[in-house]
Design a protein around this motif. Structure first.
Motif, PDB file in Angstrom:
ATOM      1  N   LEU A 222       0.742  -1.298   0.103  1.00 22.53           N
ATOM      2  CA  LEU A 222       0.076   0.068   0.125  1.00 22.53           C
ATOM      3  C   LEU A 222       0.960   1.025  -0.070  1.00 22.53           C
ATOM      4  CD1 LEU A 222      -2.806  -0.668   2.507  1.00 22.53           C
ATOM      5  CD2 LEU A 222      -2.918  -0.259  -0.055  1.00 22.53           C
TER       6      LEU A 222
ATOM      7  N   VAL B 146      -8.140  -2.713   7.261  1.00 17.05           N
ATOM      8  CA  VAL B 146      -8.062  -2.412   6.151  1.00 17.05           C
ATOM      9  C   VAL B 146      -7.699  -3.509   5.304  1.00 17.05           C
ATOM     10  CG1 VAL B 146      -6.594  -0.983   4.266  1.00 17.05           C
ATOM     11  CG2 VAL B 146      -6.892   0.002   6.877  1.00 17.05           C
TER      12      VAL B 146
ATOM     13  N   THR C  61      -7.234  -4.891   1.523  1.00 15.29           N
ATOM     14  CA  THR C  61      -6.597  -4.416   0.217  1.00 15.29           C
ATOM     15  C   THR C  61      -6.390  -5.538  -0.958  1.00 15.29           C
ATOM     16  OG1 THR C  61      -4.837  -3.131  -0.834  1.00 15.29           O
ATOM     17  CG2 THR C  61      -4.014  -4.777   0.916  1.00 15.29           C
TER      18      THR C  61
ATOM     19  N   THR D 278      -5.484  -0.781  -7.316  1.00 12.66           N
ATOM     20  CA  THR D 278      -5.466  -1.511  -5.931  1.00 12.66           C
ATOM     21  C   THR D 278      -6.611  -0.864  -5.416  1.00 12.66           C
ATOM     22  OG1 THR D 278      -2.997  -1.469  -5.898  1.00 12.66           O
ATOM     23  CG2 THR D 278      -4.218  -1.459  -3.738  1.00 12.66           C
TER      24      THR D 278
ATOM     25  N   ILE E 146      -9.293  -0.472  -1.668  1.00  9.81           N
ATOM     26  CA  ILE E 146      -9.070  -0.790  -0.176  1.00  9.81           C
ATOM     27  C   ILE E 146     -10.724  -0.783   0.170  1.00  9.81           C
ATOM     28  CG2 ILE E 146      -6.967   0.131  -0.042  1.00  9.81           C
ATOM     29  CD1 ILE E 146      -8.343   2.582   1.217  1.00  9.81           C
TER      30      ILE E 146
ATOM     31  N   GLN F 262     -12.461  -0.427   3.950  1.00 12.84           N
ATOM     32  CA  GLN F 262     -12.385  -0.190   5.566  1.00 12.84           C
ATOM     33  C   GLN F 262     -13.440  -0.946   6.466  1.00 12.84           C
ATOM     34  OE1 GLN F 262     -13.161   3.714   7.657  1.00 12.84           O
ATOM     35  NE2 GLN F 262     -10.740   3.583   7.610  1.00 12.84           N
TER      36      GLN F 262
END
Length: 929
Positions: free
Chosen positions: A59, A461, A463, A503, A505, A507
């Motif tokens: 990340l 998180v 990812t 990418t 992500i 949460q």
């Protein structure tokens, strides 16, 4: 070792000013280096190779605003006031702009922003608004100036809010504070000084261990700061190093000073007493220090960089304490001179005044007060203690051994009871929730838990790569829906791709806090979804974030605990077997150590998780123990437990070796060593416990565990359980198989070899005798061959025998290559086998059967004091014999004493220079005579 320490002690005593000056100069030099290099400490706790750390590293490159550190600013309305008041919204928006202008802040979104995904963060009751700041880099790399600047903006926001509203700042960035010293640690040193004064009976003697420890910890702490300029060092490391260095530095110096005063009381001159104290107590100090260092370096078994660094730093602190103790303490003893000689006790003076002027007849029975005799045990031993022994410790050991099985059952049962709470031991990395109550970060943490739920303090998180997706936004929404269905998920406020759409992500806010076991279960459940999400959506997820990293760190530390325990237990068995030449004693010592560790774990769990005495110890919040507490405590306590085992049991063994009475030796050895062991343990407990009430949250559980572990190990295990077990075993305690005894190296912890060397210092009485043997028994052959001889400097010895093994055995023994089976042997003034290394440096050895004549030239070129040449009978060629004779003559001209070995009756006179005085050992009934 004891001989080297004896010489070091004499040298340091004689050159005390130079030694003290050298240590002070080194301290100043290292301090200057630390100041110039400017190393900084951090609080990074990462484990390369874990999923969370690998994802965080990715990340950093693909989605840096999601990989950095976060801080949280919380606005709360009091008495039901809602945060959507226009004045509140305006003040928050102005603060958002100020936060955004800070260079390292990559993202600062208003909680009232309903358009940006993940920005809106107003509690359901409308009474709290949460602003999350994304900050570039790891929190450990962010300086105090940035933290203070963010605090100032939060303070301005608080001032700008209308009455009835309050703003606080906290979050990951402020979850850990740099530890520092408080007045409590100073009080620990004061307690140590009081114990030293009581133990040593002199302010001067008591000050020496303190000065020794302070110089040692000063040097080791500065060395850590130097190392911090080149590698990552956690801020907990120097405090742990300080705690260890202070404790062992005081204790090690105490052992040497105490032994010095004992020797002064026997009438030895101060310089000799200092040298012998350094040789005996110093040997035990080196062994004890090595065990602590090995255990600390063994923390690297876990494969965790920050823990390895912590272990190496702690080992360095202990190593510095050992070096300072065996060199600076003798120098300080030289400064004190004869002033440290102990005065007779009041009881001894009264007894001397009451003694009759005339000595009692030799055949008279001993006076009533001259011996204190306990009932005979089942083997007929009696406990004969000196008249002026310490009554308290004599009573202690009698009580412990009067009913040994009862003592064993009660002590083991009590320790098991103390250890039971350890079944509930939970491990985690600390978050802001463990910070002291009243701090901004703690207030923020608690209020977030109240208004948004505990999971908001540690969101996860998730990812993964989305480069193969045709619809990244829909993909992220589908992944978010899958995650929402998992038990334990409170909310999924954000699911978005990065700017380059490679990418994504997500949460996830758990329903439980960062250190709750249920959160760890949720992380495992999310990872279990990987195959399903990869098959359905092509999303290869990885879980990261501050909370996930902490969970992975704790999991790996927990998994490393068993291998480390095996390492420590195995090491203790091997080391103690070598020291005590016993099977039962190491097993007993190791089991006792495990009981001490278990009891320490139990007490720490009871305090930090169950709340027993938590308020008294200023524990700010109950919960899991810091992850690396068990492994650090096991490593440190192992070394300290071995200290007490060595100092107590070696004295018992020494008395047993001299008297042959196993059970009487328990009492005499205990009384002779219990006082100094008690003082050392009290000092350790005082120093460790001083770090508990006001200490750093990372150090608190470790310090409490060490304080409890030392107290339990010293007073319950070593001074109560050990005498009872030895009483039960009797002579069996000191049994070891002969083959194992021969294989294991020997540690002369009590300096027995030095005592023998000093006893033979005046033998053989002629300074010109280079090789002297008296009733020497060779290890070669059947052990029945006895040799007595004296060879003067420049003379020659020719050994004749029909058995090649006897000839080689004698020459190898004289050359220091083979240990004798018995008797006395000195070569160039060095006693064998005690000083075998020094003899090997001075004696050359050539075996003409395997090495040839060429090796003789090389040996002579080294100018040895003594040259042993075996199998000269094999040199039959006239030219070669002439060459050998010339070479030996050249050696003799330089003062080398020659030893020639001959198998059979071949003459060796032609090989020796003319006029050389020759001593011949000839065979008699097939043996060397």
């Amino acid at each position: 070792m004891s001989s080297a320490l004896y010489r070091l002690g004499r040298t340091a005593y004689a050159r005390r000013r130079a030694v003290i000056g050298a240590w002070l100069a080194l301290l100043v030099l290292v301090g200057a280096g630390a100041g110039l290099l400017g190393g900084t400490l951090d609080n990074s706790v990462t484990i390369p190779g874990t999923e969370s750390q690998a994802a965080l590293d990715r990340l950093t490159a693909t989605f840096p605003e999601a990989a950095g550190t976060t801080a949280q600013v919380l606005v709360v309305g009091e008495d039901g006031a809602r945060v959507d008041d226009p004045a509140v919204v305006a003040a928050v928006d102005a603060a958002v702009a100020e936060f955004s202008d800070v260079d390292v802040v990559t993202s600062a979104l208003s909680p009232f922003d309903t358009e940006t995904p993940g920005a809106s963060a107003v509690s359901d009751d409308g009474q709290a608004a949460l602003m999350t700041l994304s900050i570039e880099g790891e929190g450990v790399a962010i300086g105090d100036d940035v933290k203070d600047g963010l605090r100032d903006i939060a303070a301005d926001l608080d001032a700008a809010l209308p009455d009835g509203y309050e703003a606080t700042i906290g979050g990951q960035l402020y979850s850990q504070e740099f530890p520092g010293l408080t007045i409590a640690e100073v009080l620990g040193v004061v307690v140590a000084f009081i114990v030293l004064v009581v133990t040593l009976g002199s302010f001067a003697a008591a000050g020496m261990p303190l000065l020794n420890a302070l110089l040692g910890v000063g040097l080791s702490t500065l060395l850590i700061l130097v190392a911090a300029a080149f590698t990552s060092v956690t801020s907990t490391t120097p405090l742990l190093s300080l705690m260890l260095g202070l404790a062992v530095g005081i204790d090690y110096a105490l052992f040497i000073v105490s032994r010095h005063r004992e020797l002064l009381a026997t009438g030895l001159p101060p310089d000799e007493a200092a040298a012998r104290a350094n040789a005996t107590a110093g040997s035990a100090v080196i062994f004890a220090g090595l065990t602590v260092m090995i255990a600390l370096v063994g923390l690297g078994v876990a494969g965790i960089p920050f823990l390895t660094t912590m272990g190496v730093a702690g080992a360095a602190a202990v190593g510095v304490a050992v070096l300072v103790s065996i060199s600076l303490v003798p120098a300080m003893l030289g400064v004190a001179g004869a002033r440290l000689a102990p005065r007779p006790s009041r009881r001894a003076r009264r007894a001397a005044a009451a003694a009759p002027p005339a000595a009692a007849p030799a055949t008279a029975p001993p006076a009533a007060d001259a011996r204190a005799t306990a009932p005979a045990d089942e083997q007929g031993d009696t406990w004969d203690l000196p008249a002026h022994h310490n009554r308290f410790f004599a009573g202690w050991v009698r009580l412990a051994t009067a009913r040994p099985w009862v003592t064993v059952v009660l002590t083991v049962g009590g320790l098991v009871a103390l250890a039971l709470p350890a079944l509930d031991l939970r491990l985690a990395l600390p978050d802001a929730g463990v910070q002291p109550a009243g701090t901004s970060q703690r207030i923020t943490y608690d209020r977030i838990s109240e208004h948004f739920g505990p999971g908001a303090n540690g969101p996860l998180v998730i990812t993964g790569s989305i480069v193969t997706s045709d619809d990244p936004l829909q993909l992220m929404a589908d992944v978010a829906d899958e995650l929402r269905r998992l038990p334990g998920v409170e909310d999924v406020p954000l699911a978005t791709p990065n700017a380059s759409i490679d990418t994504g992500i997500v949460q996830v806010v758990p329903t439980t806090g960062p250190t709750d076991p249920a959160t760890a279960e949720l992380v495992r459940a999310i990872r279990d979804l990987r195959p399903q999400l990869l098959e359905e959506y092509g999303f290869d997820l990885a879980v990261t974030g501050f909370t996930a990293v902490g969970i992975d760190v704790s999991a790996k530390l927990g998994a490393a605990l068993l291998p480390f325990a095996v390492f420590v237990v195995g090491l203790s068995l091997v080391l103690l077997t070598m020291v005590f030449r016993s099977i039962a004693v190491p097993l007993k010592a190791t089991l006792g150590y495990l009981l001490s560790v278990a009891a320490a774990f139990g007490v720490v769990t009871a305090v930090f998780e169950h709340g027993v005495g938590a308020d008294l110890l200023h524990v700010s919040r109950l919960g899991p123990i810091i992850s690396f507490m068990p492994i650090v405590l096991m490593g440190v306590l192992f070394g300290l437990a071995m200290d007490y085992e060595v100092f107590l049991v070696s004295r018992i063994r020494e008395d047993y070796v001299h008297s042959g009475r196993a059970r009487q030796s328990i009492a005499t050895g205990f009384v002779g060593s219990a006082k100094v062991v008690t003082a050392a343990a009290v000092i350790m407990v005082a120093v460790f416990f001083a770090f508990v009430p006001e200490g750093d949250i990372n150090i608190k559980p470790i310090a409490l565990g060490l304080a409890v572990g030392v107290a339990v190990d010293a007073f319950v295990v070593r001074m109560t359980l050990v005498p009872a077990v030895l009483q039960i075993l009797g002579d069996r305690a000191w049994w070891i198989p002969r083959r194992l005894d021969r294989v294991l190296p020997s540690f002369d912890v009590e300096g027995e070899a030095l005592h023998r060397e000093l006893g033979l210092a005046s033998w053989p009485g002629d300074a010109q005798v280079v090789v002297a043997a008296r009733d020497l028994r060779l290890a070669a052959g059947d052990g029945s061959d006895v040799v007595s001889l004296a060879v003067r400097r420049g003379d020659a010895l020719v050994v004749h025998a029909d058995d090649p093994g006897l000839v080689a055995g004698l020459l190898l023994t004289v050359a220091g290559r083979l240990a004798p089976a018995g008797g006395d042997l000195k070569v160039d003034g060095y006693l064998l086998p005690v000083r075998a290394a020094a003899v090997r440096r001075r004696v050359g050895y050539v075996d003409l059967r395997t090495e040839g004549v060429g090796a003789l030239d090389a040996a002579v070129a080294e100018r040895p004091t003594v040259l042993a040449v075996d199998r000269t009978d094999l040199v039959t060629d006239p030219h070669e014999r002439a060459h050998v004779a010339t070479t030996l003559a050249r050696a003799a001209e330089r003062g080398t004493t020659l030893l020639l070995g001959v198998v059979g009756t071949t003459a060796a006179d032609d090989l020796l220079p003319a006029g050389t005085a020759v001593t011949t050992l000839a065979p008699r009934t097939g043996a060397v005579a």
